[in-house]
Design a protein around this motif. Structure first.
Motif, PDB file in Angstrom:
ATOM      1  N   VAL A  77       0.849  -1.199   0.000  1.00  0.00           N
ATOM      2  CA  VAL A  77       0.000   0.000   0.000  1.00  0.00           C
ATOM      3  C   VAL A  77       0.886   1.252   0.000  1.00  0.00           C
ATOM      4  CG1 VAL A  77      -2.062   1.077   0.955  1.00  0.00           C
ATOM      5  CG2 VAL A  77      -1.681  -1.346   1.344  1.00  0.00           C
ATOM      6  N   ALA A  78       1.770   1.288  -0.986  1.00  0.00           N
ATOM      7  CA  ALA A  78       2.694   2.413  -1.136  1.00  0.00           C
ATOM      8  C   ALA A  78       2.818   2.745  -2.608  1.00  0.00           C
ATOM      9  CB  ALA A  78       4.065   2.046  -0.578  1.00  0.00           C
ATOM     10  N   ASN A  79       3.214   3.978  -2.883  1.00  0.00           N
ATOM     11  CA  ASN A  79       3.470   4.324  -4.268  1.00  0.00           C
ATOM     12  C   ASN A  79       4.652   5.284  -4.377  1.00  0.00           C
ATOM     13  OD1 ASN A  79       1.575   6.335  -3.226  1.00  0.00           O
ATOM     14  ND2 ASN A  79       1.584   7.167  -5.283  1.00  0.00           N
ATOM     15  N   VAL A  80       5.301   5.185  -5.539  1.00  0.00           N
ATOM     16  CA  VAL A  80       6.389   6.089  -5.887  1.00  0.00           C
ATOM     17  C   VAL A  80       5.836   6.974  -7.000  1.00  0.00           C
ATOM     18  CG1 VAL A  80       8.738   6.285  -6.772  1.00  0.00           C
ATOM     19  CG2 VAL A  80       8.112   4.347  -5.301  1.00  0.00           C
ATOM     20  N   GLN A  81       5.734   8.263  -6.705  1.00  0.00           N
ATOM     21  CA  GLN A  81       5.229   9.210  -7.697  1.00  0.00           C
ATOM     22  C   GLN A  81       6.410   9.745  -8.494  1.00  0.00           C
ATOM     23  OE1 GLN A  81       3.157  12.146  -5.368  1.00  0.00           O
ATOM     24  NE2 GLN A  81       1.368  10.845  -5.117  1.00  0.00           N
ATOM     25  N   LEU A  82       6.311   9.634  -9.826  1.00  0.00           N
ATOM     26  CA  LEU A  82       7.380  10.114 -10.698  1.00  0.00           C
ATOM     27  C   LEU A  82       6.874  11.250 -11.573  1.00  0.00           C
ATOM     28  CD1 LEU A  82       8.988   6.782 -11.958  1.00  0.00           C
ATOM     29  CD2 LEU A  82       9.796   8.288 -10.147  1.00  0.00           C
ATOM     30  N   THR A  83       7.648  12.328 -11.623  1.00  0.00           N
ATOM     31  CA  THR A  83       7.348  13.441 -12.517  1.00  0.00           C
ATOM     32  C   THR A  83       8.532  13.619 -13.454  1.00  0.00           C
ATOM     33  OG1 THR A  83       8.237  15.051 -10.939  1.00  0.00           O
ATOM     34  CG2 THR A  83       5.876  14.629 -10.843  1.00  0.00           C
ATOM     35  N   TYR A  84       8.226  13.831 -14.719  1.00  0.00           N
ATOM     36  CA  TYR A  84       9.255  13.951 -15.745  1.00  0.00           C
ATOM     37  C   TYR A  84       9.103  15.285 -16.466  1.00  0.00           C
ATOM     38  CZ  TYR A  84      11.605  13.445 -20.217  1.00  0.00           C
ATOM     39  OH  TYR A  84      12.406  13.661 -21.304  1.00  0.00           O
ATOM     40  N   LYS A  85      10.228  15.909 -16.779  1.00  0.00           N
ATOM     41  CA  LYS A  85      10.246  17.135 -17.578  1.00  0.00           C
ATOM     42  C   LYS A  85      11.323  17.024 -18.647  1.00  0.00           C
ATOM     43  CE  LYS A  85       7.515  20.167 -15.337  1.00  0.00           C
ATOM     44  NZ  LYS A  85       6.476  20.950 -15.935  1.00  0.00           N
ATOM     45  N   SER A  86      10.983  17.466 -19.832  1.00  0.00           N
ATOM     46  CA  SER A  86      11.956  17.576 -20.910  1.00  0.00           C
ATOM     47  C   SER A  86      12.623  18.945 -20.773  1.00  0.00           C
ATOM     48  CB  SER A  86      11.251  17.459 -22.260  1.00  0.00           C
ATOM     49  OG  SER A  86      12.172  17.641 -23.296  1.00  0.00           O
ATOM     50  N   LEU A  87      13.945  18.984 -20.809  1.00  0.00           N
ATOM     51  CA  LEU A  87      14.682  20.237 -20.584  1.00  0.00           C
ATOM     52  C   LEU A  87      14.962  21.018 -21.864  1.00  0.00           C
ATOM     53  CD1 LEU A  87      17.300  18.965 -17.981  1.00  0.00           C
ATOM     54  CD2 LEU A  87      15.201  20.272 -17.534  1.00  0.00           C
ATOM     55  N   ASN A  88      15.132  20.363 -22.982  1.00  0.00           N
ATOM     56  CA  ASN A  88      15.442  21.022 -24.259  1.00  0.00           C
ATOM     57  C   ASN A  88      16.606  22.011 -24.135  1.00  0.00           C
ATOM     58  OD1 ASN A  88      13.319  19.693 -25.640  1.00  0.00           O
ATOM     59  ND2 ASN A  88      11.876  21.147 -24.727  1.00  0.00           N
ATOM     60  N   ASN A  89      17.662  21.596 -23.470  1.00  0.00           N
ATOM     61  CA  ASN A  89      18.862  22.425 -23.261  1.00  0.00           C
ATOM     62  C   ASN A  89      18.577  23.754 -22.565  1.00  0.00           C
ATOM     63  OD1 ASN A  89      21.043  20.844 -24.231  1.00  0.00           O
ATOM     64  ND2 ASN A  89      20.275  21.161 -26.306  1.00  0.00           N
ATOM     65  N   ASN A  90      17.528  23.826 -21.771  1.00  0.00           N
ATOM     66  CA  ASN A  90      17.158  25.046 -21.072  1.00  0.00           C
ATOM     67  C   ASN A  90      17.776  25.025 -19.669  1.00  0.00           C
ATOM     68  OD1 ASN A  90      15.871  27.092 -19.611  1.00  0.00           O
ATOM     69  ND2 ASN A  90      13.944  26.845 -20.744  1.00  0.00           N
ATOM     70  N   GLU A  91      18.893  25.723 -19.523  1.00  0.00           N
ATOM     71  CA  GLU A  91      19.614  25.742 -18.250  1.00  0.00           C
ATOM     72  C   GLU A  91      18.788  26.367 -17.130  1.00  0.00           C
ATOM     73  OE1 GLU A  91      23.748  27.602 -16.604  1.00  0.00           O
ATOM     74  OE2 GLU A  91      23.718  26.902 -18.687  1.00  0.00           O
ATOM     75  N   GLN A  92      18.005  27.390 -17.459  1.00  0.00           N
ATOM     76  CA  GLN A  92      17.152  28.039 -16.460  1.00  0.00           C
ATOM     77  C   GLN A  92      16.086  27.072 -15.931  1.00  0.00           C
ATOM     78  OE1 GLN A  92      17.621  30.924 -14.940  1.00  0.00           O
ATOM     79  NE2 GLN A  92      15.822  30.522 -13.674  1.00  0.00           N
TER      80      GLN A  92
END
Length: 193
Positions: A77-92
C-alpha cells in the motif's frame, strides 16, 4: 442449596487464581513481495526496471503532465510518484526544477528529525540525488536524476496508511532498494509523439 453455595465459592476461588496477562501491542505484518524486475512499458521517454509486484498508473492529479506516473505496490500500500520534464537544453528550467526538488524535500523539515542526502552514481554514469527523511512524515524518500540537458525525473515515496514509520521500516528499506534499482537501470529515450 448448600451444594450451590459450595459450587459458587469454588468457581470464584478458581476463577481468581488465574492471573490476567495483557497482550502486547502488535505490529503490522508486512509480507514483502519477492524481488523480480521487469522493464517499464515502452510509451515513456525513460526506461528502467520495476518490481513485478508493482502496478503502473498514469498520474491522475489535476496538475499531471503526460509522462508522470505512479508506481503502486498493492501488497505494501505504497506508491512512488514520478514526474518527468523535458529540458530542451534550457539551463534556467534545470535550475528551477532542481530548486523545486529541494524545496519539496525541505517542506518536511518541520516534522522530520533528519534528512540524509546522498549522491548516487549509477553504473551508466548518471548522477542522482536521494534524500532519506526520518520522522513521522508522509514521504520517507525523495530523489531526482537528470542528464542536465534533455531530461529531468523526480520521485517521491508515499505510504497510503496511518501506520507509524518505525513500523514501516522493513517496507521502507524494501522500497529503497527498488528505487535504487530504478535509478541504476534508468535510460533516457526520445519521447513518442
Amino acid at each position: 442449596m448448600r451444594n450451590k453455595a459450595w459450587l459458587l465459592v469454588m468457581l470464584v476461588w478458581f476463577g481468581c487464581e488465574q492471573t490476567y496477562t495483557p497482550k502486547q501491542k502488535g505490529y503490522n505484518r508486512l509480507d514483502l513481495p519477492e524481488r523480480t524486475y521487469i522493464p517499464l512499458p515502452d510509451s515513456l521517454p525513460y526506461q528502467f526496471q520495476i518490481s513485478k509486484a508493482a502496478k503502473i498508473f498514469r498520474d491522475s492529479s489535476y496538475i499531471a503532465e503526460r509522462y508522470w506516473i505512479d508506481i503502486y505496490y498493492p501488497d505494501i500500500v505504497a506508491n512512488v510518484q514520478l514526474t518527468y520534464k523535458s529540458l530542451n537544453n534550457n539551463e534556467q528550467l534545470l535550475k528551477e526544477l532542481v530548486n523545486d526538488a529541494y524545496k519539496l524535500t525541505s517542506k518536511h523539515q518541520q516534522k522530520a528529525y533528519a534528512i540524509n542526502e546522498t549522491i548516487v552514481l549509477t553504473p551508466s554514469g548518471k548522477t542522482a540525488v536521494v534524500a532519506e527523511l526520518e520522522g513521522e512524515i508522509p514521504s520517507q524518500l525523495q530523489f531526482f536524476i537528470t542528464d542536465s540537458t534533455e531530461n529531468f525525473l523526480r520521485g517521491a515515496l508515499y505510504f497510503r496508511t496511518s501506520t507509524k514509520n518505525d513500523s514501516l521500516a522493513p517496507a521502507i528499506e524494501y522500497l529503497k532498494i527498488d528505487i535504487i534499482h530504478l535509478l541504476n537501470t534508468l535510460e533516457w529515450k526520445e519521447p513518442n509523439s
